[in-house]
Enzyme design. Structure first.
Site, mmCIF file in Angstrom:
data_model
loop_
_atom_site.group_PDB
_atom_site.id
_atom_site.type_symbol
_atom_site.label_atom_id
_atom_site.label_comp_id
_atom_site.label_asym_id
_atom_site.label_seq_id
_atom_site.Cartn_x
_atom_site.Cartn_y
_atom_site.Cartn_z
ATOM 1 N N PHE A 116 0.829 -1.196 0.000
ATOM 2 C CA PHE A 116 0.000 0.000 0.000
ATOM 3 C C PHE A 116 0.865 1.249 0.000
ATOM 4 O O PHE A 116 1.888 1.305 0.630
ATOM 5 C CB PHE A 116 -0.832 -0.060 1.276
ATOM 6 C CG PHE A 116 -1.746 1.069 1.519
ATOM 7 C CD1 PHE A 116 -2.927 1.166 0.822
ATOM 8 C CD2 PHE A 116 -1.456 2.004 2.491
ATOM 9 C CE1 PHE A 116 -3.798 2.185 1.090
ATOM 10 C CE2 PHE A 116 -2.329 3.026 2.758
ATOM 11 C CZ PHE A 116 -3.497 3.110 2.064
ATOM 12 N N ASP A 170 -12.439 -0.985 1.749
ATOM 13 C CA ASP A 170 -11.319 -0.066 1.536
ATOM 14 C C ASP A 170 -11.455 0.499 0.121
ATOM 15 O O ASP A 170 -11.289 -0.213 -0.863
ATOM 16 C CB ASP A 170 -10.014 -0.846 1.700
ATOM 17 C CG ASP A 170 -8.767 0.005 1.529
ATOM 18 O OD1 ASP A 170 -8.853 1.097 0.935
ATOM 19 O OD2 ASP A 170 -7.689 -0.434 1.972
ATOM 20 N N VAL A 171 -11.784 1.794 0.017
ATOM 21 C CA VAL A 171 -11.995 2.417 -1.292
ATOM 22 C C VAL A 171 -10.969 3.531 -1.502
ATOM 23 O O VAL A 171 -10.865 4.454 -0.708
ATOM 24 C CB VAL A 171 -13.432 2.958 -1.431
ATOM 25 C CG1 VAL A 171 -14.404 1.816 -1.650
ATOM 26 C CG2 VAL A 171 -13.866 3.788 -0.227
ATOM 27 N N GLU A 172 -10.198 3.404 -2.584
ATOM 28 C CA GLU A 172 -9.139 4.358 -2.905
ATOM 29 C C GLU A 172 -8.940 4.392 -4.413
ATOM 30 O O GLU A 172 -9.382 3.501 -5.129
ATOM 31 C CB GLU A 172 -7.814 3.920 -2.266
ATOM 32 C CG GLU A 172 -7.877 3.623 -0.789
ATOM 33 C CD GLU A 172 -6.576 3.007 -0.300
ATOM 34 O OE1 GLU A 172 -5.504 3.494 -0.705
ATOM 35 O OE2 GLU A 172 -6.639 2.041 0.475
ATOM 36 N N TRP A 173 -8.229 5.411 -4.893
ATOM 37 C CA TRP A 173 -7.684 5.390 -6.248
ATOM 38 C C TRP A 173 -6.300 4.772 -6.149
ATOM 39 O O TRP A 173 -5.496 5.147 -5.299
ATOM 40 C CB TRP A 173 -7.566 6.793 -6.824
ATOM 41 C CG TRP A 173 -8.846 7.529 -7.062
ATOM 42 C CD1 TRP A 173 -9.090 8.834 -6.774
ATOM 43 C CD2 TRP A 173 -10.042 7.035 -7.687
ATOM 44 N NE1 TRP A 173 -10.359 9.184 -7.170
ATOM 45 C CE2 TRP A 173 -10.965 8.099 -7.740
ATOM 46 C CE3 TRP A 173 -10.428 5.787 -8.212
ATOM 47 C CZ2 TRP A 173 -12.240 7.971 -8.276
ATOM 48 C CZ3 TRP A 173 -11.699 5.663 -8.741
ATOM 49 C CH2 TRP A 173 -12.590 6.735 -8.785
#
Length: 357
Positions: free
Chosen positions: A75, A234-237
């Site tokens: 990450f 878990d939300v991300e670009w």
């Protein structure tokens, strides 16, 4: 013979042109209505209010390892300063206000017996940090309940040592997309529980798979057990992902809702939303007011990075150090005091919100 050959040539040319057209599968997907529909999970009709809490008892948060950007790499996120939302600037000698945590129903237990670990004292903060940040009087160290999030990148975790360092809970990487299972998930899941930590699992959302199949994959791999913490989306670009799609805000919220409804129906617990500043800025401002949030803010207090957003967990460092792991680990904290932690994590039968002032 020549005529039939010419016709064949024309037909072949048309086929090749169709294959190379930019209106391929992705473009066709845009034209078709979504096949994903929300479930019948009943959601509150209005945002949930707060329960005031005294200054004396404020909960500490969790020391965790950074979640992964995808199945094959660790990450990594830019510092908040590059993506922070606009907020009123405060003088350096004035502490930022601590927003109340998002109200959330306590995890639903599958039996009436509370986990034995809740009877013991909360382990106090004992972590070090390779890149410490001075948050002033708003420091997460003033909160009582800290913990960790881990994945395969932490290797073989010594959970007993991690517990003595101050980890009271652990969020453990389980799945991402619709076909990847973290190879350390089940070992970490069992060993964290054996060491006396409250445990939960998280899913890294992949924007090139349907929400329904991702929810099915998570449910297939994460046990439904007595006393577990609510699941996390878990939300991300992710610029390093093989999926380069960045759906519209409308599509993002739709897919998240489908995923979270399916998990809530299965586990009987409202999922927690983990996010980073840039993704939040693009998609989540003003959305999901009746869901708990876990916010990454490693350079400034969440009140400056996510102004107005109530939160339940704060990931305040990605450079924590502990005797229980080799290398660095994410540090997190629960937004409430020790009493509130016990009521929430133990399924106290009522909704709560920490107002850590």
């Amino acid at each position: 013979m020549r005529l039939s050959g010419a016709i064949s040539f024309v037909i072949a040319s048309l086929c090749l042109a169709g294959c190379s057209s930019t209106s391929g599968k992705d473009a066709l997907d845009v034209q078709k209505p979504s096949n994903e529909t929300t479930s019948s999970v009943v959601r509150p009709s209005a945002p949930i209010g707060s329960v005031p809490v005294s200054k004396a008892g404020n909960a500490r948060k969790l020391a965790e390892t950074a979640p992964e950007d995808g199945p094959d790499r660790p990450f990594g996120l830019a510092e908040e300063e590059t993506v922070a939302l606009s907020a009123p600037e405060l003088p350096d000698n004035v502490d930022p206000p601590i927003e109340p945590a998002a109200l959330v129903s306590p995890p639903k237990l599958l039996s009436r017996a509370a986990p034995a670990m809740l009877a013991g004292p909360v382990t106090r903060y004992g972590f070090r940090d390779a890149k410490p940040i001075n948050f002033g009087r708003a420091s997460p160290r003033h909160l009582a309940v800290h913990g960790v999030d881990v994945s395969r990148w932490q290797g073989d975790v010594n959970w007993e040592k991690l517990r003595t360092q101050g980890a009271n809970f652990a969020y453990i990487k389980a799945t991402d997309g619709g076909d990847h299972l973290d190879p350390m998930f089940m070992r970490n899941w069992r060993n964290a529980d054996a060491a006396g930590l409250k445990r939960g699992a998280y899913h890294f959302f992949y924007w090139c798979r349907t929400a329904g199949e991702q929810a099915d994959w998570f449910i297939r791999n994460v046990p439904k057990v007595d006393g577990a913490l609510p699941p996390v989306i878990d939300v991300e670009w992710n610029g390093d992902s093989s999926c380069k799609r960045r759906p519209s805000r409308e599509k993002v919220l739709e897919k998240m809702q489908v995923f979270m409804d399916k998990l809530e129906r299965h586990y009987g617990q409202r999922p927690i939303i983990y996010t980073s500043p840039d993704f939040y800025r693009d998609n989540l401002q003003g959305a999901f007011l009746d869901y708990p949030f876990w916010l990454r803010a490693v350079a400034r207090h969440p009140s400056k990075v996510y102004p107005g957003r109530k939160w339940l967990f704060w990931q305040y460092s990605g450079s924590g150090l502990s005797h229980g792991v080799t290398g660095r680990i994410d540090l997190n904290v629960f937004h409430g005091d020790e009493r509130q932690w016990r009521a929430w994590a133990g399924g106290g039968g009522r909704q709560m919100m920490a107002d850590a002032d």
